[in-house]
Structures are given as C-alpha cells and as structure tokens.
Design a protein around this motif. Sequence first.
Motif, PDB file in Angstrom:
ATOM      1  N   THR A  64       0.831  -1.209   0.000  1.00 23.54           N
ATOM      2  CA  THR A  64       0.000   0.000   0.000  1.00 23.54           C
ATOM      3  C   THR A  64       0.863   1.257   0.000  1.00 23.54           C
ATOM      4  O   THR A  64       0.360   2.350   0.235  1.00 23.54           O
ATOM      5  N   ASP A  65       2.157   1.089  -0.267  1.00 24.33           N
ATOM      6  CA  ASP A  65       3.108   2.216  -0.260  1.00 24.33           C
ATOM      7  C   ASP A  65       3.010   3.034   1.019  1.00 24.33           C
ATOM      8  O   ASP A  65       3.084   4.248   1.002  1.00 24.33           O
ATOM      9  N   TYR A  66       2.776   2.340   2.118  1.00 27.31           N
ATOM     10  CA  TYR A  66       2.727   2.941   3.451  1.00 27.31           C
ATOM     11  C   TYR A  66       1.588   3.944   3.616  1.00 27.31           C
ATOM     12  O   TYR A  66       1.616   4.785   4.489  1.00 27.31           O
ATOM     13  N   GLU A  67       0.579   3.813   2.767  1.00 30.08           N
ATOM     14  CA  GLU A  67      -0.608   4.649   2.897  1.00 30.08           C
ATOM     15  C   GLU A  67      -1.554   4.059   3.938  1.00 30.08           C
ATOM     16  O   GLU A  67      -2.373   4.765   4.512  1.00 30.08           O
ATOM     17  N   LYS A  68      -1.456   2.740   4.153  1.00 31.39           N
ATOM     18  CA  LYS A  68      -2.368   2.039   5.060  1.00 31.39           C
ATOM     19  C   LYS A  68      -1.592   1.237   6.099  1.00 31.39           C
ATOM     20  O   LYS A  68      -0.518   0.709   5.822  1.00 31.39           O
ATOM     21  N   SER A  69      -2.169   1.157   7.281  1.00 27.68           N
ATOM     22  CA  SER A  69      -1.616   0.351   8.360  1.00 27.68           C
ATOM     23  C   SER A  69      -2.562  -0.819   8.612  1.00 27.68           C
ATOM     24  O   SER A  69      -3.742  -0.607   8.901  1.00 27.68           O
ATOM     25  N   PRO A  70      -2.070  -2.056   8.488  1.00 28.79           N
ATOM     26  CA  PRO A  70      -2.944  -3.210   8.698  1.00 28.79           C
ATOM     27  C   PRO A  70      -3.155  -3.479  10.190  1.00 28.79           C
ATOM     28  O   PRO A  70      -2.261  -3.933  10.889  1.00 28.79           O
ATOM     29  N   MET A  71      -4.334  -3.175  10.672  1.00 33.06           N
ATOM     30  CA  MET A  71      -4.678  -3.400  12.072  1.00 33.06           C
ATOM     31  C   MET A  71      -5.384  -4.756  12.146  1.00 33.06           C
ATOM     32  O   MET A  71      -6.504  -4.903  11.660  1.00 33.06           O
ATOM     33  N   THR A  72      -4.715  -5.741  12.727  1.00 32.08           N
ATOM     34  CA  THR A  72      -5.243  -7.107  12.743  1.00 32.08           C
ATOM     35  C   THR A  72      -6.580  -7.167  13.480  1.00 32.08           C
ATOM     36  O   THR A  72      -6.676  -6.789  14.643  1.00 32.08           O
ATOM     37  N   ILE A  73      -7.583  -7.646  12.767  1.00 33.41           N
ATOM     38  CA  ILE A  73      -8.916  -7.844  13.349  1.00 33.41           C
ATOM     39  C   ILE A  73      -9.002  -9.246  13.922  1.00 33.41           C
ATOM     40  O   ILE A  73      -9.498  -9.462  15.019  1.00 33.41           O
ATOM     41  N   ASP A  74      -8.501 -10.200  13.132  1.00 34.94           N
ATOM     42  CA  ASP A  74      -8.487 -11.569  13.618  1.00 34.94           C
ATOM     43  C   ASP A  74      -7.346 -12.317  12.946  1.00 34.94           C
ATOM     44  O   ASP A  74      -6.947 -12.002  11.833  1.00 34.94           O
ATOM     45  N   MET A  75      -6.782 -13.244  13.693  1.00 26.06           N
ATOM     46  CA  MET A  75      -5.678 -14.041  13.171  1.00 26.06           C
ATOM     47  C   MET A  75      -5.890 -15.482  13.629  1.00 26.06           C
ATOM     48  O   MET A  75      -6.103 -15.743  14.815  1.00 26.06           O
ATOM     49  N   ASN A  76      -5.832 -16.380  12.671  1.00 28.98           N
ATOM     50  CA  ASN A  76      -5.972 -17.806  12.962  1.00 28.98           C
ATOM     51  C   ASN A  76      -4.609 -18.460  12.747  1.00 28.98           C
ATOM     52  O   ASN A  76      -4.019 -18.324  11.673  1.00 28.98           O
ATOM     53  N   ILE A  77      -4.129 -19.156  13.749  1.00 28.33           N
ATOM     54  CA  ILE A  77      -2.805 -19.782  13.677  1.00 28.33           C
ATOM     55  C   ILE A  77      -2.941 -21.290  13.824  1.00 28.33           C
ATOM     56  O   ILE A  77      -3.655 -21.778  14.713  1.00 28.33           O
ATOM     57  N   ASN A  78      -2.241 -22.001  12.969  1.00 29.17           N
ATOM     58  CA  ASN A  78      -2.128 -23.451  13.081  1.00 29.17           C
ATOM     59  C   ASN A  78      -0.693 -23.762  13.482  1.00 29.17           C
ATOM     60  O   ASN A  78       0.236 -23.489  12.709  1.00 29.17           O
ATOM     61  N   TYR A  79      -0.520 -24.278  14.683  1.00 28.42           N
ATOM     62  CA  TYR A  79       0.800 -24.683  15.167  1.00 28.42           C
ATOM     63  C   TYR A  79       1.017 -26.122  14.711  1.00 28.42           C
ATOM     64  O   TYR A  79       0.335 -27.030  15.166  1.00 28.42           O
ATOM     65  N   LEU A  80       1.945 -26.317  13.792  1.00 24.51           N
ATOM     66  CA  LEU A  80       2.105 -27.611  13.145  1.00 24.51           C
ATOM     67  C   LEU A  80       3.265 -28.430  13.677  1.00 24.51           C
ATOM     68  O   LEU A  80       3.278 -29.650  13.560  1.00 24.51           O
ATOM     69  N   SER A  81       4.261 -27.758  14.224  1.00 26.01           N
ATOM     70  CA  SER A  81       5.436 -28.442  14.759  1.00 26.01           C
ATOM     71  C   SER A  81       6.111 -27.509  15.756  1.00 26.01           C
ATOM     72  O   SER A  81       5.929 -26.303  15.688  1.00 26.01           O
ATOM     73  N   SER A  82       6.896 -28.056  16.654  1.00 25.69           N
ATOM     74  CA  SER A  82       7.602 -27.188  17.596  1.00 25.69           C
ATOM     75  C   SER A  82       8.857 -26.635  16.934  1.00 25.69           C
ATOM     76  O   SER A  82       9.447 -27.249  16.051  1.00 25.69           O
ATOM     77  N   GLY A  83       9.224 -25.450  17.363  1.00 24.00           N
ATOM     78  CA  GLY A  83      10.443 -24.813  16.897  1.00 24.00           C
ATOM     79  C   GLY A  83      11.440 -24.725  18.038  1.00 24.00           C
ATOM     80  O   GLY A  83      11.066 -24.770  19.213  1.00 24.00           O
ATOM     81  N   ALA A  84      12.700 -24.603  17.692  1.00 20.36           N
ATOM     82  CA  ALA A  84      13.791 -24.524  18.669  1.00 20.36           C
ATOM     83  C   ALA A  84      14.505 -23.190  18.500  1.00 20.36           C
ATOM     84  O   ALA A  84      14.236 -22.447  17.554  1.00 20.36           O
ATOM     85  N   PRO A  85      15.435 -22.882  19.396  1.00 20.35           N
ATOM     86  CA  PRO A  85      16.224 -21.672  19.175  1.00 20.35           C
ATOM     87  C   PRO A  85      16.898 -21.742  17.802  1.00 20.35           C
ATOM     88  O   PRO A  85      17.281 -22.823  17.342  1.00 20.35           O
ATOM     89  N   GLY A  86      16.980 -20.600  17.133  1.00 19.25           N
ATOM     90  CA  GLY A  86      17.634 -20.565  15.829  1.00 19.25           C
ATOM     91  C   GLY A  86      16.947 -19.624  14.863  1.00 19.25           C
ATOM     92  O   GLY A  86      16.164 -18.767  15.247  1.00 19.25           O
ATOM     93  N   ARG A  87      17.219 -19.835  13.588  1.00 19.44           N
ATOM     94  CA  ARG A  87      16.736 -18.965  12.517  1.00 19.44           C
ATOM     95  C   ARG A  87      15.380 -19.444  12.008  1.00 19.44           C
ATOM     96  O   ARG A  87      15.157 -20.644  11.842  1.00 19.44           O
ATOM     97  N   TYR A  88      14.525 -18.467  11.723  1.00 18.55           N
ATOM     98  CA  TYR A  88      13.197 -18.721  11.181  1.00 18.55           C
ATOM     99  C   TYR A  88      12.988 -17.885   9.927  1.00 18.55           C
ATOM    100  O   TYR A  88      13.502 -16.778   9.827  1.00 18.55           O
ATOM    101  N   ILE A  89      12.210 -18.426   8.998  1.00 16.22           N
ATOM    102  CA  ILE A  89      11.838 -17.710   7.780  1.00 16.22           C
ATOM    103  C   ILE A  89      10.322 -17.678   7.695  1.00 16.22           C
ATOM    104  O   ILE A  89       9.665 -18.727   7.763  1.00 16.22           O
ATOM    105  N   ALA A  90       9.771 -16.478   7.558  1.00 17.43           N
ATOM    106  CA  ALA A  90       8.334 -16.311   7.359  1.00 17.43           C
ATOM    107  C   ALA A  90       8.100 -15.919   5.908  1.00 17.43           C
ATOM    108  O   ALA A  90       8.796 -15.060   5.366  1.00 17.43           O
TER     109      ALA A  90
END
Length: 141
Positions: A64-90
């Motif tokens: 949005t070229d910083y014209e808009k700020s996404p204010m989270t209304i709702d977020m659904n998360i599926n936790y599929l596996s455990s993570g450990a200390p280290g690097r993550y990629i989203a």
Amino acid sequence: MDQRPVYLDLFKAKVEEINKIEETLTMSFEASSDFCHTGGRILQGGFVATMLDCSMAFLAFELTDYEKSPMTIDMNINYLSSGAPGRYIAKAKVTKIGKSIGFLSSELFQDDKLIASATCTAKMADINKKYLKQMRDTVRK
C-alpha cells in the motif's frame, strides 16, 4: 529518536525479499533460548504468532506504499510443529487487499520444516503522515 519496536531487534527481524508483482514477502528472524520454554528448547507460541503477524503486516505496508496500516482484526494460527532456538523464515502473501479490509497469510519455517501457518483479516487504516517515514524505515531497516 528511533521508534523501531524492540521486538524487531530482539528477533533480528529482517525483510529478505519483497515481490510486489506476486504480492509476497520473505522475512527472517532469530530466536534465542530466552524465547523458549521447556528448558530453553521449544519456542513459545506467542513469539511464533509475532513472527507470522509481523511478516503479514510488513507485506501490507509495502503493497500500500505505506498509505495504510494493517490493524489485525483476527488471526488464525495453526501450530504444526515445535520450533527450537535458531533462525526462522516467514513467507507472507496476500489473498486480497481492498480499500478497507485486507486478507493475508503467512507460513513460518525453521530449516525448511513448516512450524506454523496463519491467516489474518486486517482493517486497512490510514497512516498518519507524521509516521510515514518512521514506518518505512522500520520495515526496510
């Protein structure tokens, strides 16, 4: 004065790639054992949510070229596996961004293993022009 949220620095958050044509964003994070439970071995779920939410928000800012700020209304998360200390990629992508509502998703990986996925609905609020440069600098730092 630097207004960058502290959690971004604690997680060494960095936008690795933005593809405005495909409407995707790749972001990296580092989590130390300080963010883990079970003897410092398993990343706490709230921090997983933060990484997912952050990647979706940063993508919406860019598209949005910083014209808009996404204010989270709702977020659904599926936790599929455990993570450990280290690097993550989203890896975030847009389902649709309209004039007032956005729909986004993200997946969080550690060593190519899918840790969690999320979808969110966000109110696309106007950004106060006073904060425009600050927001741009926060995402692109």
